[in-house]
Design an enzyme around this catalytic site. Sequence first.
Site, mmCIF file in Angstrom:
data_model
loop_
_atom_site.group_PDB
_atom_site.id
_atom_site.type_symbol
_atom_site.label_atom_id
_atom_site.label_comp_id
_atom_site.label_asym_id
_atom_site.label_seq_id
_atom_site.Cartn_x
_atom_site.Cartn_y
_atom_site.Cartn_z
ATOM 1 N N HIS A 131 0.832 -1.203 0.000
ATOM 2 C CA HIS A 131 0.000 0.000 0.000
ATOM 3 C C HIS A 131 0.870 1.258 0.000
ATOM 4 O O HIS A 131 0.619 2.197 -0.768
ATOM 5 C CB HIS A 131 -0.913 -0.024 1.229
ATOM 6 C CG HIS A 131 -1.649 1.251 1.489
ATOM 7 N ND1 HIS A 131 -2.969 1.441 1.145
ATOM 8 C CD2 HIS A 131 -1.249 2.418 2.079
ATOM 9 C CE1 HIS A 131 -3.343 2.663 1.498
ATOM 10 N NE2 HIS A 131 -2.322 3.274 2.062
ATOM 11 N N GLU A 132 1.893 1.271 0.840
ATOM 12 C CA GLU A 132 2.773 2.443 0.907
ATOM 13 C C GLU A 132 3.589 2.594 -0.370
ATOM 14 O O GLU A 132 3.824 3.715 -0.839
ATOM 15 C CB GLU A 132 3.684 2.349 2.126
ATOM 16 C CG GLU A 132 2.957 2.287 3.462
ATOM 17 C CD GLU A 132 1.958 3.428 3.656
ATOM 18 O OE1 GLU A 132 2.158 4.515 3.065
ATOM 19 O OE2 GLU A 132 0.977 3.238 4.387
ATOM 20 N N HIS A 135 1.575 4.397 -2.897
ATOM 21 C CA HIS A 135 1.638 5.854 -2.738
ATOM 22 C C HIS A 135 2.869 6.418 -3.442
ATOM 23 O O HIS A 135 2.801 7.473 -4.087
ATOM 24 C CB HIS A 135 1.683 6.223 -1.257
ATOM 25 C CG HIS A 135 0.362 6.183 -0.565
ATOM 26 N ND1 HIS A 135 -0.765 6.789 -1.068
ATOM 27 C CD2 HIS A 135 -0.016 5.616 0.615
ATOM 28 C CE1 HIS A 135 -1.780 6.596 -0.231
ATOM 29 N NE2 HIS A 135 -1.348 5.894 0.788
ATOM 30 N N GLU A 199 -6.222 7.152 -0.658
ATOM 31 C CA GLU A 199 -6.222 5.916 0.118
ATOM 32 C C GLU A 199 -6.922 4.788 -0.626
ATOM 33 O O GLU A 199 -6.434 3.653 -0.661
ATOM 34 C CB GLU A 199 -6.867 6.138 1.488
ATOM 35 C CG GLU A 199 -6.052 6.994 2.436
ATOM 36 C CD GLU A 199 -4.674 6.418 2.737
ATOM 37 O OE1 GLU A 199 -4.475 5.188 2.643
ATOM 38 O OE2 GLU A 199 -3.779 7.210 3.067
#
Length: 279
Positions: A131-132, A135, A199
């Site tokens: 997930h990071e 980003h 998100e």
Amino acid sequence: MAGNARTFILMAAMTALLMGLGWMLGGQGGAIIALVFAGATNVWAWWNSDKAVLRQQNAIQVDSQSAPELVDMVAALAQRADLPMPAVYVLQTEQPNAFATGRNPENSAVAVTQGLLANMPRDELAGVIAHELAHIKNRDTLTMTVTATLAGAIAMMGNMLLFSGGRSDRGGGLGAVLAMVIAPLAAGLVQMAISRAREYEADRDGALISGQPLALANALARIAQLAGRTVNMPAERNPASAAMFIINPLHALRADRLFATHPPTEERIARLQAMARGR
């Protein structure tokens, strides 16, 4: 391109607010000073805000010697995402959480907390890291770090206006009210403006990177449950950075919770579950 446009719009909006507060403090001269200050803040944020956020959170950089399993996991996932290897940091807090920062993929970092490492099964930890990395791949990290820095500048200017009372010909007492209400409200609104969409997108892209949407869904549920029980003091002292984390790190009793910097965890989980069913 869309990410760059969003960053520009956010910078322009925060700059305008800073100038407005400067005008209330010192008229035209104050507005000009605020403009110069905003320009310097933007440049500083562009190049240095990632380092500032890591310092604020008491992050410690690790490598293949000090944290081999974590670094190897990040390296493998970064390779799957076709990204350069980011720097890896550990935050000294028992609250399970994580964030990414950096102005571009070549100058990026992934930070996870001690609590995350202690409480996450391997597949869920991989989902959080993916997930990071999403980003970073989507260049959200620049938007997040610049926004957090500018939100802090707005809060500082608001405090100056509150204690000075503003120029008598600019509303005086009204300026103090604006300092107490509008400045922190604007900072919160900026966080909300960028947080929800990024998100959801990072959840989707992170699930694709890790190949395990259900593991990320389970991680979100676990982090949300445990984060509310553990106070993250560095985040509490720097609430402008809250939107950077995968789950809001601020304690449930804080008034900051009135500002929804993150989408509902239940909705995020539902989307990931639907994604898994559709595979």
